[in-house]
Design a protein around this motif. Structure first.
Motif, mmCIF file in Angstrom:
data_model
loop_
_atom_site.group_PDB
_atom_site.id
_atom_site.type_symbol
_atom_site.label_atom_id
_atom_site.label_comp_id
_atom_site.label_asym_id
_atom_site.label_seq_id
_atom_site.Cartn_x
_atom_site.Cartn_y
_atom_site.Cartn_z
ATOM 1 N N THR A 1 0.853 -1.186 0.000
ATOM 2 C CA THR A 1 0.000 0.000 0.000
ATOM 3 C C THR A 1 0.887 1.232 0.000
ATOM 4 O OG1 THR A 1 -1.645 -1.198 1.316
ATOM 5 C CG2 THR A 1 -1.871 1.190 1.204
ATOM 6 N N HIS A 2 0.660 2.137 -0.982
ATOM 7 C CA HIS A 2 1.541 3.291 -1.183
ATOM 8 C C HIS A 2 0.708 4.571 -1.187
ATOM 9 C CE1 HIS A 2 5.203 4.971 -3.649
ATOM 10 N NE2 HIS A 2 4.887 5.733 -2.620
ATOM 11 N N TYR A 3 0.977 5.446 -0.220
ATOM 12 C CA TYR A 3 0.328 6.752 -0.161
ATOM 13 C C TYR A 3 1.320 7.832 -0.598
ATOM 14 C CZ TYR A 3 -3.372 4.721 2.795
ATOM 15 O OH TYR A 3 -4.405 3.982 3.289
ATOM 16 N N ARG A 4 0.842 8.752 -1.454
ATOM 17 C CA ARG A 4 1.629 9.935 -1.830
ATOM 18 C C ARG A 4 0.816 11.171 -1.445
ATOM 19 N NH1 ARG A 4 2.168 6.304 -6.015
ATOM 20 N NH2 ARG A 4 4.310 5.691 -6.567
ATOM 21 N N TYR A 5 1.458 12.089 -0.712
ATOM 22 C CA TYR A 5 0.753 13.251 -0.177
ATOM 23 C C TYR A 5 1.181 14.529 -0.886
ATOM 24 C CZ TYR A 5 -0.025 9.865 3.553
ATOM 25 O OH TYR A 5 -0.364 8.738 4.256
ATOM 26 N N CYS B 1 1.777 10.365 11.906
ATOM 27 C CA CYS B 1 0.585 9.560 11.631
ATOM 28 C C CYS B 1 0.512 8.381 12.582
ATOM 29 C CB CYS B 1 0.557 9.098 10.176
ATOM 30 S SG CYS B 1 1.892 7.975 9.711
ATOM 31 N N ASN C 1 -1.489 4.583 12.833
ATOM 32 C CA ASN C 1 -2.144 3.682 11.885
ATOM 33 C C ASN C 1 -2.411 2.306 12.481
ATOM 34 O OD1 ASN C 1 -1.701 5.358 9.202
ATOM 35 N ND2 ASN C 1 0.239 5.393 10.320
ATOM 36 N N GLU D 1 5.548 10.443 1.590
ATOM 37 C CA GLU D 1 5.134 9.135 1.084
ATOM 38 C C GLU D 1 5.109 8.144 2.237
ATOM 39 O OE1 GLU D 1 6.708 7.531 -2.570
ATOM 40 O OE2 GLU D 1 7.666 9.437 -3.052
ATOM 41 N N GLY E 1 -0.454 16.710 5.199
ATOM 42 C CA GLY E 1 -0.666 15.913 3.999
ATOM 43 C C GLY E 1 -1.367 16.618 2.862
ATOM 44 N N PRO F 1 -4.785 12.869 -1.189
ATOM 45 C CA PRO F 1 -3.634 11.973 -1.283
ATOM 46 C C PRO F 1 -3.872 10.901 -2.350
ATOM 47 C CG PRO F 1 -4.940 11.496 0.674
ATOM 48 C CD PRO F 1 -5.474 12.767 0.102
ATOM 49 N N LEU G 1 -3.464 7.144 -3.596
ATOM 50 C CA LEU G 1 -3.303 5.797 -3.041
ATOM 51 C C LEU G 1 -3.152 4.788 -4.163
ATOM 52 C CD1 LEU G 1 -3.523 3.570 -0.827
ATOM 53 C CD2 LEU G 1 -6.010 3.726 -1.091
#
Length: 294
Positions: A9-13, A20, A22, A72, A277, A281, A283
């Motif tokens: 799972t890849h988040y880019r802000y 954070c 989680n 990220e 963020g 974002p 995802l």
């Protein structure tokens, strides 16, 4: 059957996240048909705090905190699982009838039955209703085997509802799914659970993975598998049994369980709180289910 599952799972802000907190439900759990042999989770940036625990539902929950600025976030879980390669024997005419099951659930005071009855209650995303009961009712005849009733409901959902990824989000109400007869696996699982609870049968949400196979002669694409959702219902004489309304089948050796819960809220793969963020974002999720030699 033995599998290696890699779930990334890849988040880019758009702007920096200062910190954070989680919770990840990405470690397959042990069930009567599967055993998690090994599992590891790698998070980037490295967490300042992390811990694993067994939650209320028996799932393996992973908590982590990142306390430095980042734009990220990548969470990769890699697990090896052994699953019985014998698919469940589903003789639909065998077993307790729907009417007998209702009598048992109302009158039996065993610990197993009392614990199962918790899954008759409404949950955050599923509320029993007259509309759900009315949709389910044609499948549930008192003298018919409970297994056959549930299989019939599974098949009706498969044929009556269109798979449409563009229709729903994780927040789409069940009433809209029922009205428009469209959705995705999460919606169909919620729908079947709501129907089962509405006619007096305890039901759980199952989160996990399903192995997808390429067409004959084509190579499988890495990362092309997917997270999946199906249902588990309580049968007084057989325990918890799983059906997949998205594919009109019982759970097989290709269904890998991550977590059980009342609905999606209990078993969201990744959820948490971020500070900063910016907006919107990005995802991206990649899942690879690979068969390996025992």
């Amino acid at each position: 059957m033995r599998y290696r599952v890699t779930h990334s799972t890849h988040y880019r802000y758009a702007a920096r996240v200062t910190s954070c907190y989680n919770l990840a439900n990405v470690v397959p759990r042990d069930t009567k048909r599967q055993r998690c042999i090994s599992s590891r989770i790698v998070v980037s940036p490295q967490p300042a705090v992390s811990r694993s625990r067994t939650d209320y539902f028996g799932n393996q929950a992973y908590h982590f905190e990142i306390q430095k600025a980042h734009k990220e976030l990548v969470i990769t879980a890699e697990s090896e699982i052994h699953i019985s390669d014998r698919d469940l024997d589903l003789n639909l005419d065998f077993g307790i009838s729907y009417g007998q099951a209702l009598h048992h659930l109302r009158n039996n005071r065993s610990q197993q039955t009392l614990e199962a009855r918790e899954y008759l209650l409404d949950s955050p995303m599923i509320a029993a209703s007259e509309e759900l009961a009315a949709y389910a009712q044609p499948s549930f005849i008192p003298d018919r085997s409970l297994k056959s009733c549930v299989a019939d409901l599974t098949s009706r959902i498969f044929h009556d509802f269109a798979y449409d990824p563009a229709f729903s989000t994780i927040a789409t109400p069940l009433t809209e799914v029922l009205a428009h007869k469209r959705g995705v696996c999460q919606d169909f699982a919620h729908l079947q659970i709501g129907c089962l609870r509405a006619v007096g049968i305890p039901a759980k949400y199952v989160s996990g993975y399903i192995e997808t196979l390429p067409p004959p002669g084509e190579e499988k694409m890495v990362g092309a598998d997917a997270t999946h959702a199906w249902v588990s219902y309580f049968c007084p004489d057989e325990g918890w049994l799983e059906f997949d309304p998205t594919n009109d089948t019982s759970a097989s050796s290709q269904h890998i369980v991550t977590a059980f819960g009342r609905d999606y809220i209990d078993v969201t793969p990744i959820k948490g709180v971020i500070f900063g963020g910016g907006e919107a974002p990005v995802l991206s999720v990649s899942v690879n289910v690979e068969r390996i030699e025992d």
